[in-house]
Write a protein that holds these residues in place. Structure first.
Motif, PDB file in Angstrom:
ATOM      1  N   PRO A   1      34.450  32.769  48.223  1.00  0.00           N
ATOM      2  CA  PRO A   1      33.634  33.527  49.078  1.00  0.00           C
ATOM      3  C   PRO A   1      33.085  35.063  48.471  1.00  0.00           C
ATOM      4  O   PRO A   1      33.583  35.263  47.150  1.00  0.00           O
ATOM      5  CB  PRO A   1      34.633  33.959  50.289  1.00  0.00           C
ATOM      6  N   ALA A   2      32.627  35.801  49.252  1.00  0.00           N
ATOM      7  CA  ALA A   2      31.993  37.097  48.624  1.00  0.00           C
ATOM      8  C   ALA A   2      33.467  37.827  47.974  1.00  0.00           C
ATOM      9  O   ALA A   2      34.571  37.855  48.467  1.00  0.00           O
ATOM     10  CB  ALA A   2      31.555  37.975  49.651  1.00  0.00           C
ATOM     11  N   LEU A   3      33.176  38.674  46.858  1.00  0.00           N
ATOM     12  CA  LEU A   3      34.039  39.207  46.142  1.00  0.00           C
ATOM     13  C   LEU A   3      34.654  40.524  47.222  1.00  0.00           C
ATOM     14  O   LEU A   3      33.910  41.081  47.836  1.00  0.00           O
ATOM     15  CB  LEU A   3      33.626  39.900  44.865  1.00  0.00           C
ATOM     16  N   PRO A   4      35.642  41.137  46.719  1.00  0.00           N
ATOM     17  CA  PRO A   4      36.156  42.289  47.551  1.00  0.00           C
ATOM     18  C   PRO A   4      35.421  43.554  47.287  1.00  0.00           C
ATOM     19  O   PRO A   4      34.652  43.578  46.225  1.00  0.00           O
ATOM     20  CB  PRO A   4      37.466  42.512  47.069  1.00  0.00           C
TER      21      PRO A   4
ATOM     22  N   THR B   1      35.004  48.590  40.557  1.00  0.00           N
ATOM     23  CA  THR B   1      36.293  49.105  40.961  1.00  0.00           C
ATOM     24  C   THR B   1      36.406  49.037  42.456  1.00  0.00           C
ATOM     25  O   THR B   1      35.687  49.340  43.371  1.00  0.00           O
ATOM     26  CB  THR B   1      35.900  50.638  40.781  1.00  0.00           C
ATOM     27  N   PRO B   2      37.752  48.204  42.613  1.00  0.00           N
ATOM     28  CA  PRO B   2      38.075  47.864  43.961  1.00  0.00           C
ATOM     29  C   PRO B   2      37.936  49.065  44.812  1.00  0.00           C
ATOM     30  O   PRO B   2      38.633  50.107  44.505  1.00  0.00           O
ATOM     31  CB  PRO B   2      39.242  46.950  43.714  1.00  0.00           C
ATOM     32  N   THR B   3      37.542  49.105  46.252  1.00  0.00           N
ATOM     33  CA  THR B   3      37.645  49.998  47.161  1.00  0.00           C
ATOM     34  C   THR B   3      38.488  49.827  48.159  1.00  0.00           C
ATOM     35  O   THR B   3      38.996  50.758  49.113  1.00  0.00           O
ATOM     36  CB  THR B   3      36.308  50.521  47.195  1.00  0.00           C
ATOM     37  N   ALA B   4      39.039  48.652  48.410  1.00  0.00           N
ATOM     38  CA  ALA B   4      39.738  48.294  49.553  1.00  0.00           C
ATOM     39  C   ALA B   4      40.801  47.139  49.285  1.00  0.00           C
ATOM     40  O   ALA B   4      40.625  46.361  48.569  1.00  0.00           O
ATOM     41  CB  ALA B   4      38.662  47.813  50.775  1.00  0.00           C
ATOM     42  N   THR B   5      41.677  47.242  50.254  1.00  0.00           N
ATOM     43  CA  THR B   5      42.910  45.867  50.132  1.00  0.00           C
ATOM     44  C   THR B   5      42.118  44.870  51.008  1.00  0.00           C
ATOM     45  O   THR B   5      41.484  45.086  51.817  1.00  0.00           O
ATOM     46  CB  THR B   5      43.876  46.298  50.574  1.00  0.00           C
ATOM     47  N   THR B   6      42.297  43.537  50.281  1.00  0.00           N
ATOM     48  CA  THR B   6      41.886  42.340  50.862  1.00  0.00           C
ATOM     49  C   THR B   6      42.995  41.342  50.739  1.00  0.00           C
ATOM     50  O   THR B   6      43.753  41.446  49.777  1.00  0.00           O
ATOM     51  CB  THR B   6      40.564  41.789  50.164  1.00  0.00           C
ATOM     52  N   ALA B   7      42.906  40.644  51.677  1.00  0.00           N
ATOM     53  CA  ALA B   7      44.011  39.402  51.615  1.00  0.00           C
ATOM     54  C   ALA B   7      43.617  38.499  50.369  1.00  0.00           C
ATOM     55  O   ALA B   7      42.571  38.489  49.796  1.00  0.00           O
ATOM     56  CB  ALA B   7      43.779  38.380  52.710  1.00  0.00           C
ATOM     57  N   SER B   8      44.704  37.660  49.817  1.00  0.00           N
ATOM     58  CA  SER B   8      44.725  37.114  48.817  1.00  0.00           C
ATOM     59  C   SER B   8      43.689  35.801  49.055  1.00  0.00           C
ATOM     60  O   SER B   8      43.609  35.588  50.095  1.00  0.00           O
ATOM     61  CB  SER B   8      46.200  36.618  48.331  1.00  0.00           C
ATOM     62  N   ALA B   9      42.810  35.538  48.055  1.00  0.00           N
ATOM     63  CA  ALA B   9      41.922  34.380  48.078  1.00  0.00           C
ATOM     64  C   ALA B   9      41.625  33.732  46.888  1.00  0.00           C
ATOM     65  O   ALA B   9      41.873  34.166  45.737  1.00  0.00           O
ATOM     66  CB  ALA B   9      40.462  35.067  48.909  1.00  0.00           C
ATOM     67  N   THR B  10      41.035  32.539  46.977  1.00  0.00           N
ATOM     68  CA  THR B  10      40.757  31.841  45.724  1.00  0.00           C
ATOM     69  C   THR B  10      39.052  31.946  45.785  1.00  0.00           C
ATOM     70  O   THR B  10      38.517  31.454  46.733  1.00  0.00           O
ATOM     71  CB  THR B  10      40.938  30.556  45.942  1.00  0.00           C
ATOM     72  N   TYR B  11      38.492  32.410  44.664  1.00  0.00           N
ATOM     73  CA  TYR B  11      37.191  32.478  44.465  1.00  0.00           C
ATOM     74  C   TYR B  11      36.815  31.468  43.725  1.00  0.00           C
ATOM     75  O   TYR B  11      37.509  31.171  42.379  1.00  0.00           O
ATOM     76  CB  TYR B  11      36.887  33.829  44.042  1.00  0.00           C
ATOM     77  N   THR B  12      35.619  30.574  43.881  1.00  0.00           N
ATOM     78  CA  THR B  12      34.933  29.798  43.048  1.00  0.00           C
ATOM     79  C   THR B  12      33.645  30.387  42.333  1.00  0.00           C
ATOM     80  O   THR B  12      32.688  30.535  43.100  1.00  0.00           O
ATOM     81  CB  THR B  12      34.599  28.574  43.955  1.00  0.00           C
ATOM     82  N   VAL B  13      33.455  30.240  41.180  1.00  0.00           N
ATOM     83  CA  VAL B  13      32.464  30.795  40.576  1.00  0.00           C
ATOM     84  C   VAL B  13      31.754  29.308  39.977  1.00  0.00           C
ATOM     85  O   VAL B  13      32.196  28.313  39.437  1.00  0.00           O
ATOM     86  CB  VAL B  13      32.784  31.620  39.248  1.00  0.00           C
TER      87      VAL B  13
END
Length: 85
Positions: free
Chosen positions: A45-48, A63-75
């Motif tokens: 899905p979309a990156l944080p 630079t991450p700006t917010a906390t997000t739930a753990s996720a698996t990202y597919t490139v």
């Protein structure tokens, strides 16, 4: 005759940097082996917030700006003949 599909292998060369921290610059470089005629990269899905995917190089930076739930990202690496994940 047969048709052989040869997909590239995407490796993130500095994968030890897999956990991004809010407010800290992040850089994850992609390296491709095998069939390297890549046209573009995408991620799902979309990156944080604060992180972006360079669609030409596959690098994930920012630079991450917010906390997000753990996720698996597919490139996915796409070529003129199709896409490989």
């Amino acid at each position: 005759y047969s048709i052989v599909v040869s997909c590239p292998t995407i490796v993130f060369v500095n994968a030890s940097a897999s956990n991004a921290t809010i407010g800290t610059a992040y850089n994850l470089d992609a390296s491709v082996t095998g069939n390297t005629a890549i046209v573009t990269y995408s991620v799902s899905p979309a990156l944080p917030a604060g992180l972006t995917l360079n669609t030409s190089t596959g690098a994930i930076t920012g630079t991450p700006t917010a906390t997000t739930a753990s996720a698996t990202y597919t490139v996915t690496a796409s070529q003129s003949g199709g896409a490989c994940t």
